[in-house]
Structures are given as structure tokens and as C-alpha cells.
Design an enzyme around this catalytic site. Structure first.
Site, PDB file in Angstrom:
ATOM      1  CE  LYS A 194     -29.750 104.454 -31.034  1.00 24.51           C
ATOM      2  NZ  LYS A 194     -29.027 103.574 -31.976  1.00 24.51           N
ATOM      3  N   GLY A 254     -23.507 106.507 -36.138  1.00 25.89           N
ATOM      4  CA  GLY A 254     -23.670 107.880 -35.665  1.00 25.89           C
ATOM      5  C   GLY A 254     -22.467 108.751 -35.977  1.00 25.89           C
ATOM      6  CG  ASP A 301     -29.307 100.214 -32.882  1.00 29.38           C
ATOM      7  OD1 ASP A 301     -28.070 100.334 -32.943  1.00 29.38           O
ATOM      8  OD2 ASP A 301     -30.075 101.181 -32.774  1.00 29.38           O
ATOM      9  N   GLY A 308     -26.343 104.802 -42.513  1.00 26.73           N
ATOM     10  CA  GLY A 308     -27.469 105.616 -42.971  1.00 26.73           C
ATOM     11  C   GLY A 308     -27.077 106.887 -43.700  1.00 26.73           C
ATOM     12  CE  LYS A 359     -25.791 100.906 -35.066  1.00 31.10           C
ATOM     13  NZ  LYS A 359     -26.250 102.303 -34.921  1.00 31.10           N
TER      14      LYS A 359
END
Length: 284
Positions: A243, A33, A184, A66, A30
Site C-alpha cells: 500500500k 475493505g 491499490d 476480494g 480506492k
């Protein structure tokens, strides 16, 4: 012969048993970030993925986006709204989510993988009914809960030598709509459906920390039975709870182990998988 050459040879020799261990196995990464935003980290992650692919490991990439969605909404003059940490997704926002995730973010990532010597194929969660979902709760808008995963299209891509790159938009089963789904959660569900050996969640923290303010208190391994106690003690808190929940569900459903890994460290995937010095938190 210089010491640097010897050190490089030792690194390669250390990696060999791990390459043998994971050869032919499926690993779901995944990707999100800072590792998506910083160009240096982005290139490091992508080169790690290509190297794993070239040594015979079946790598599947699942990504969110995001910050890119927030940026596009801002350009359109639409504020981002969050409920319980989830992006509130009305129809206009959903249109942007679909365009950004299935379009720009996915194809940019595929293009970078291909440019750097990989062989990537972009997939949207709606392709071939890969992710199917129903509305999670009215208060979140068009945010979906995954109810079914059909991994056939991903397995087909892996079988002919591609690195599948999957965006996290799902086909609705309770109406003619698309749903925004948590990356996630999507990665965990896909790892289970693929009978993956490992699920790696790249994050912006070292992993699980005994003291959240001290990065030297990393907990390298956590058994599932320890998780409730760590939540109770406040070690697992805030955004780390969902998570860890994804990791727990994946392991309980057959994934051998999951790793919460610091995507801010260049080549963290290679260090974690192909060396003796694991640097994240493994849930098993």
C-alpha cells in the site's frame, strides 16, 4: 438558537476553505475493505462521495471486491489460493473475477450511488483500453502488472458530470486475455494518469501506526524520504508495504499527496478532506 445549530454552522464554515481548495480538482478514492461490506459504512462512504461531487470536486472511485470473489468461488466449490498475498488466478478464477468485479460489484455500487442522489457511471478496466497489463509472474497465474493507463474514458465521464466507478480488471497486451490487477496499484496508476490532486486508500486500519498494536500511535504525516527507515524499523510491515509502495509511486509521479485512511470510521473521507482534523496518514 440551539447549540446544535451553531455547531452545524461552524462545521460548514470550517469546510468552506477546503471546498474552495479542492473545487475542480480530481480525487481518486480506492474503495474496499469493511467500508464495502458493512451497510452502514457503505452508505457513509457513498454519501461522502456524492457530497464531494455536488460541491464541484471530481471524484473517481476505484474498487476491488476480494470478499465477493471469494464468496462466489466458494459457491462454485472452488477454494481460493493466495501466493505472496495475491490471489492465484487460473482461467476459471479469472472468469469469476471478471464477472464479479465488472458485473455485480461494479453495477451494485453504481446503482447505490445513483439511488442516493449521485450520477455514477460504471467502467471496467478493459473499457477503451483504460488499464493495459502484462502477466506479472507465472506463479500468480492471470495476475497482471499495469503497463499503460489511458484515462480518456474517465476524463470524458468526468467532463459530463458523472462519478466514474472503475473495476480493476485489465486488458492483456501479451495475449488475448484479461488480467486480475491489484486495486491499490490500479488506483495509484489511474491517479497519476489523471494528474489527481489526491489519492485516498480506504483500509481497515487507522493508517500507519508507530506501534501496530496501539491505534493511538498514528503517524499523521510521512515524507517519502522517511519510508525506507520506517520499513527497516518494522513500522511499515506486511500488507501495509505494498500500500505504501503505491502511495510513494503516486507522489513521485505527480500526485500531490496520498492518504491511507480508516474506512471503518463513518464519513472518514469528509473528516479527512473537509475539516481541520485529518484522521489518516498522509504521504507527501
Amino acid at each position: 438558537m440551539s447549540s446544535s445549530h451553531v455547531e452545524r454552522a461552524q462545521v460548514l464554515a470550517e469546510a468552506l476553505p477546503y471546498i474552495q481548495k479542492y473545487y475542480g480538482k480530481t480525487i481518486v478514492v480506492k474503495y474496499g475493505g469493511n467500508a464495502m461490506i458493512s451497510e452502514e459504512l457503505r452508505r457513509a462512504v457513498i454519501s461522502d462521495i456524492i457530497l464531494l461531487h455536488l460541491v464541484g470536486i471530481r471524484v473517481v472511485v476505484v474498487h476491488g471486491g476480494g470478499p465477493e470473489i471469494t464468496d462466489m468461488l466458494k459457491r462454485l466449490g472452488k477454494p481460493s489460493k493466495f501466493v505472496d498475498g495475491l490471489r492465484y488466478t487460473d482461467q476459471e478464477t479469472m472468469d469469476v473475477v471478471q464477472q464479479v468485479l465488472c458485473g455485480k460489484v461494479n453495477k451494485d455500487l453504481v446503482a447505490t450511488l445513483n439511488r442516493m442522489g449521485g450520477r455514477a457511471l460504471g467502467l471496467c478496466g478493459m473499457d477503451a483500453g483504460l488499464f493495459q497489463a502484462r502477466k506479472l509472474d507465472e506463479k500468480y497465474g492471470l495476475v497482471g502488472e499495469v503497463v499503460q493507463v489511458d484515462p480518456a474514458v474517465v476524463n470524458d465521464a468526468l467532463a459530463v458530470g458523472y462519478i466514474p466507478v472503475v473495476s480493476t480488471v485489465a486488458q492483456g497486451v501479451d495475449g488475448e486475455t484479461a488480467y486480475n490487477i491489484n486495486a491499490d496499484t490500479a488506483a495509484a496508476k489511474l491517479a497519476v494518469a489523471l494528474h489527481a490532486e489526491k489519492l485516498i486508500l480506504l483500509t481497515d486500519v487507522r493508517g500507519l501506526l508507530r506501534d501496530p498494536k496501539d491505534e493511538d500511535t498514528l503517524i499523521p504525516e510521512v515524507g517519502l524520504s522517511q519510508v525506507p527507515g520506517l520499513v527497516k524499523d518494522g513500522v511499515i510491515q506486511g500488507g501495509m508495504i505494498p500500500k505504501v509502495d503505491c502511495c510513494v509511486e503516486a507522489v513521485r509521479s505527480g500526485v500531490k499527496n496520498t492518504i491511507i485512511l480508516d474506512g471503518r470510521i463513518p464519513h472518514s473521507i469528509l473528516i479527512e478532506l473537509l475539516s481541520d482534523s485529518g484522521i489518516g496518514t498522509m504521504l507527501l
